[in-house]
Design a protein around this motif. Structure first.
Motif, PDB file in Angstrom:
ATOM      1  N   CYS A 123      -7.311   1.430  -8.272  1.00 24.71           N
ATOM      2  CA  CYS A 123      -8.016   0.717  -7.244  1.00 24.71           C
ATOM      3  C   CYS A 123      -9.720   1.040  -7.149  1.00 24.71           C
ATOM      4  O   CYS A 123     -10.188   0.053  -6.458  1.00 24.71           O
ATOM      5  N   LYS A 137      -1.563   8.685  -7.353  1.00 22.30           N
ATOM      6  CA  LYS A 137      -2.988   8.687  -7.437  1.00 22.30           C
ATOM      7  C   LYS A 137      -3.531   8.112  -8.678  1.00 22.30           C
ATOM      8  O   LYS A 137      -4.296   8.715  -9.387  1.00 22.30           O
ATOM      9  N   ASP A 138      -3.178   6.970  -8.739  1.00 26.38           N
ATOM     10  CA  ASP A 138      -3.441   6.286  -9.939  1.00 26.38           C
ATOM     11  C   ASP A 138      -4.877   6.061 -10.193  1.00 26.38           C
ATOM     12  O   ASP A 138      -5.658   6.105 -11.404  1.00 26.38           O
ATOM     13  N   VAL A 157       2.097   1.059  -7.620  1.00 26.79           N
ATOM     14  CA  VAL A 157       2.973   1.628  -6.723  1.00 26.79           C
ATOM     15  C   VAL A 157       2.900   0.774  -5.313  1.00 26.79           C
ATOM     16  O   VAL A 157       3.542   0.973  -4.588  1.00 26.79           O
ATOM     17  N   ALA A 206       0.791   0.542  -3.086  1.00 28.54           N
ATOM     18  CA  ALA A 206       0.491   1.517  -1.899  1.00 28.54           C
ATOM     19  C   ALA A 206      -0.450   0.970  -0.879  1.00 28.54           C
ATOM     20  O   ALA A 206      -0.630   1.348   0.214  1.00 28.54           O
ATOM     21  N   ILE A 207      -1.153   0.275  -1.269  1.00 35.93           N
ATOM     22  CA  ILE A 207      -2.435  -0.566  -0.565  1.00 35.93           C
ATOM     23  C   ILE A 207      -1.839  -1.968   0.311  1.00 35.93           C
ATOM     24  O   ILE A 207      -1.358  -2.758  -0.314  1.00 35.93           O
TER      25      ILE A 207
HETATM   26 FE1  F3S Z   1      -3.117   5.267  -5.152  1.00 35.36          FE
HETATM   27 FE2  F3S Z   1      -2.479   3.012  -5.877  1.00 35.36          FE
HETATM   28 FE3  F3S Z   1      -5.071   3.634  -5.738  1.00 35.36          FE
HETATM   29  S1  F3S Z   1      -1.774   5.069  -6.489  1.00 35.36           S
HETATM   30  S2  F3S Z   1      -5.240   5.794  -6.090  1.00 35.36           S
HETATM   31  S3  F3S Z   1      -3.660   3.396  -4.213  1.00 35.36           S
HETATM   32  S4  F3S Z   1      -4.211   2.715  -7.266  1.00 35.36           S
END
Ligand code: F3S
Ligand code: SF4
Length: 78
Positions: free
Chosen positions: A16, A12-13, A51, A53-54
């Motif tokens: 984004c 949950k960086d 990471v 993730a998207i």
């Molecule tokens: Fe998750 Fe990456 Fe956004 S870790 S909150 S998708 S910057």
């Protein structure tokens, strides 16, 4: 639309959300979710995530495919 997948869980960086011009990335529980109808497919969030993730839903790996439904269900249950 773009989809947030497994690597985001418990990371949950959040950067984004700042990158998204239409504010369609929402926090919920252990991860974040992209609203499939609000996303304008600009791709700006992609390179921001530390990471990776998207992903673009047309290029999502088989092992992550269920996250398309997971994202959609999060907003359907609102
Ligand atoms: Fe998750 Fe990456 Fe956004 S870790 S909150 S998708 S910057
Ligand atoms: Fe927001 Fe663009 Fe990412 Fe869609 S692709 S979630 S509109 S930054």
């Amino acid at each position: 639309a773009y989809v947030i997948t497994e690597p985001c869980i418990d990371v949950k960086d959040g950067d984004c959300t700042a990158a998204c011009p239409v504010d369609c990335i929402y926090e919920g529980g252990r991860t974040f979710y992209i609203h499939p109808e609000e996303c304008i497919n600009c791709g700006l969030c992609l390179s921001i995530c530390p990471v990776d993730a998207i992903v673009w839903d047309h290029e999502i790996p088989e092992s992550q495919r269920h996250f398309i439904a997971v994202n959609k269900e999060f907003f359907d249950s609102d």
